[in-house]
Design an enzyme around this catalytic site. Sequence first.
Site, PDB file in Angstrom:
ATOM      1  N   ASP A   1      56.800  26.195  -3.094  1.00  0.00           N
ATOM      2  CA  ASP A   1      58.134  25.598  -3.260  1.00  0.00           C
ATOM      3  C   ASP A   1      58.082  24.083  -3.381  1.00  0.00           C
ATOM      4  O   ASP A   1      59.103  23.415  -3.383  1.00  0.00           O
ATOM      5  CB  ASP A   1      59.067  26.011  -2.120  1.00  0.00           C
ATOM      6  CG  ASP A   1      58.653  25.464  -0.765  1.00  0.00           C
ATOM      7  OD1 ASP A   1      57.466  25.131  -0.598  1.00  0.00           O
ATOM      8  OD2 ASP A   1      59.510  25.387   0.140  1.00  0.00           O
TER       9      ASP A   1
ATOM     10  N   ASP B   1      57.254  21.569  -1.496  1.00  0.00           N
ATOM     11  CA  ASP B   1      57.602  20.579  -0.480  1.00  0.00           C
ATOM     12  C   ASP B   1      56.345  19.872   0.025  1.00  0.00           C
ATOM     13  O   ASP B   1      56.416  18.885   0.748  1.00  0.00           O
ATOM     14  CB  ASP B   1      58.399  21.179   0.677  1.00  0.00           C
ATOM     15  CG  ASP B   1      57.660  22.270   1.441  1.00  0.00           C
ATOM     16  OD1 ASP B   1      56.566  22.696   1.010  1.00  0.00           O
ATOM     17  OD2 ASP B   1      58.191  22.719   2.487  1.00  0.00           O
TER      18      ASP B   1
ATOM     19  N   ASP C   1      52.344  23.654  -3.325  1.00  0.00           N
ATOM     20  CA  ASP C   1      52.487  25.013  -2.805  1.00  0.00           C
ATOM     21  C   ASP C   1      53.653  25.681  -3.531  1.00  0.00           C
ATOM     22  O   ASP C   1      54.215  25.129  -4.484  1.00  0.00           O
ATOM     23  CB  ASP C   1      52.708  24.979  -1.289  1.00  0.00           C
ATOM     24  CG  ASP C   1      53.941  24.181  -0.883  1.00  0.00           C
ATOM     25  OD1 ASP C   1      54.349  23.280  -1.644  1.00  0.00           O
ATOM     26  OD2 ASP C   1      54.498  24.448   0.195  1.00  0.00           O
TER      27      ASP C   1
ATOM     28  N   SER D   1      57.384  29.852   0.195  1.00  0.00           N
ATOM     29  CA  SER D   1      56.499  28.690   0.254  1.00  0.00           C
ATOM     30  C   SER D   1      55.078  29.044  -0.177  1.00  0.00           C
ATOM     31  O   SER D   1      54.851  29.426  -1.310  1.00  0.00           O
ATOM     32  CB  SER D   1      56.529  28.097   1.664  1.00  0.00           C
ATOM     33  OG  SER D   1      55.820  26.890   1.728  1.00  0.00           O
TER      34      SER D   1
END
Length: 458
Positions: free
Chosen positions: A246, A248, A244, A103
Amino acid sequence: MALEKLEKKYFGTNGVRGVTGVDMTPVFALGIAESFGTMIGAGKTVGIGRDTRTSGPSLSAAVRAGLTAVGCNVIDFGVVPTPCLQYLVLYHKLAGGVMITASHNPPEYNGIKIIEADGTEMGDERTIELEQTMINKKYVVADWDKVGTASDNPESRKLYIDAIVNQFPKEIGKGITVCVDPGNGPAAATTPEIFRRLGCTVHTINSEFNGHFPGRLPEPTAEGLANLSALVQSTGAAFGVAHDGDADRAIFVDEKGTFMDGNITFALLASYFCEQKKGGIIVTPVSTSGIVEAVGKKSDCSTNYTVVGSIYVARTMRELISEDKPVVIGGEGNGGVIYPKHQFCRDGGMSAATMLGVVATKKKPLSELIDELPKFTMYQVKHKTSRAKEIVKHMKEFFKDCPIDDRDGIRITKGGAWALIRPSGTEPLVRVYTESQNSAEAKEMLDTIMNEITPFLE
């Protein structure tokens, strides 16, 4: 019933993470995959995705090997955002998914998130079961003629893009310019295309896959987004969006290039949906700014608070909906928003498209829409300590005459202010938040708390 956190050994609030080659190794990833595959059963199919980190291919290969070794079949979707993998698990009706990502952590980190068949991250009880299976080596390796198969399907990310685009009127972005900073992560292949499909003119920065993250670190901070802010101003864009590691989460800058706090973003998006569904419910953790509850009240929407972590928000939303409660939106103050009409996970791509919907519908500059929101002052501090639990116990007694929510640390309400004192789930830290519409009141509460907890700090 409110969901509670359970103690885990390896996994934190959002998966397990560690430094590549130290805590996060292919051997460790193999054990997680063998344990997860054993839990869901031989013959089931699991999806795999990863972000752009340099260690992704080796960890992905280990996960692939572990799953097939215990008899599971694997579909490898390649480099995709975490919410894309979650959508594909649902779309293809898979038994689960494994996302290899750290992340927002620095480049030397990597990690693993386990996705359940319903598209949400694995809950605490199941995660503890997985950990115990791995620790006790109770995974069951398949016989030679029953090992699983593996296939690659990187083109499936188009299905995720379609799903978001189809949530909005055709060419809603026509005549609108936007800027995108995927941070050299997986959203480079999704968010710009989402905007183009919605009719926008799109400018990008840091839009190539690169696990060294040469443009900026995976965590989108005000300092790290300086180049995005400059691009927005030079192109006359309506706003800029960054993700960010990843994708999400989505963090925005307005048309002036001003960095938007995640709580402001959530409040603006929540207001947009609450106006369409008056009398509904917003679901958010106890750490979220009161600005979200305030904008909800303007549309007669109530706020349901959960413990900190998107998984608890998502599962609470599902529980409420199963009880026929009108859930409007869920999310956190860090730029992670959950849209129940789309899927039950934080989705940065969907947030990006929704912000476009807000700007296109309201027909006002983003900075003006922000100025119309209620004003709150929040203080956030963190301090090293090995006595965080003692601090919580002490402060619970100190504020015994005030309303207290103790599901995740303690959240205290005093007058027009509130405070959250919360031990970190992954580090020897205590975090303190105070907030009020009266900045002096918020500061006074912070000073009171700090005076009391200083003897417990390192």
